[in-house]
Design a protein around this motif. Structure first.
Motif: not given
Length: 151
Positions: A67, A84-86, A88, A91, A94-95, A123-124
């Motif tokens: 993670k 976290g978005l960056n 994802r 690649g 998983s953050p 989505g975190l």
């Protein structure tokens, strides 16, 4: 202005064990290793060479999964979520966002729910933990100081 602003930015990172002044802090905050074990469990550890700042983040593993742990105080939620978005998009593993409160600090239930909703929309995963700074001596400088998760 330099005397006030620049050293204080370094001080906060140094208290987290990051940067050139980390060894000079006598009351550090928990390290990335400590935070990983508090937030994720005893089996989790930091992967060497993955510690980054702005915001604080590193890759962690339990030997089976990896993670990207991104942590900071509640005031930095925007930066933590953006990182976290960056992650994802790039690649990366998983953050997971870890909000770290100092002993004695509390999040209002409404603020806790808001943080949860913001992270869900992005989505975190999110965890909230409570830690405390610990006086460092030459005897305990290398020993991780674990704290209990916030219940």
């Amino acid at each position: 202005m330099w005397i006030k602003d620049v050293p204080m930015k370094h001080y906060n990172r140094a208290r987290s064990g990051i940067g050139p002044y980390a060894d000079l802090v006598s009351t550090p905050l928990p390290s990335a290793y400590d935070i990983a074990r508090i937030a994720l469990g005893e089996d989790w550890t930091v992967l060497n060479g993955t510690l980054r700042e702005k915001p604080n983040r590193c890759q962690v593993t339990d030997g089976h999964a990896q993670k990207l742990m991104i942590w900071g105080n509640p005031r930095n939620l925007k930066s933590l979520v953006w990182a976290g978005l960056n992650a994802r998009v790039d690649g990366l593993p998983s953050p997971i966002v870890v909000i770290s409160l100092l002993q004695g600090e509390r999040l209002a239930e409404s603020e806790r729910r808001r943080h949860q909703k913001v992270c869900e929309l992005a989505g975190l995963n999110i965890r909230v933990i409570t830690t405390r700074a610990t006086r460092t001596t030459s005897a305990n400088r290398e020993t991780p100081a674990l704290r209990l998760p916030d219940g």
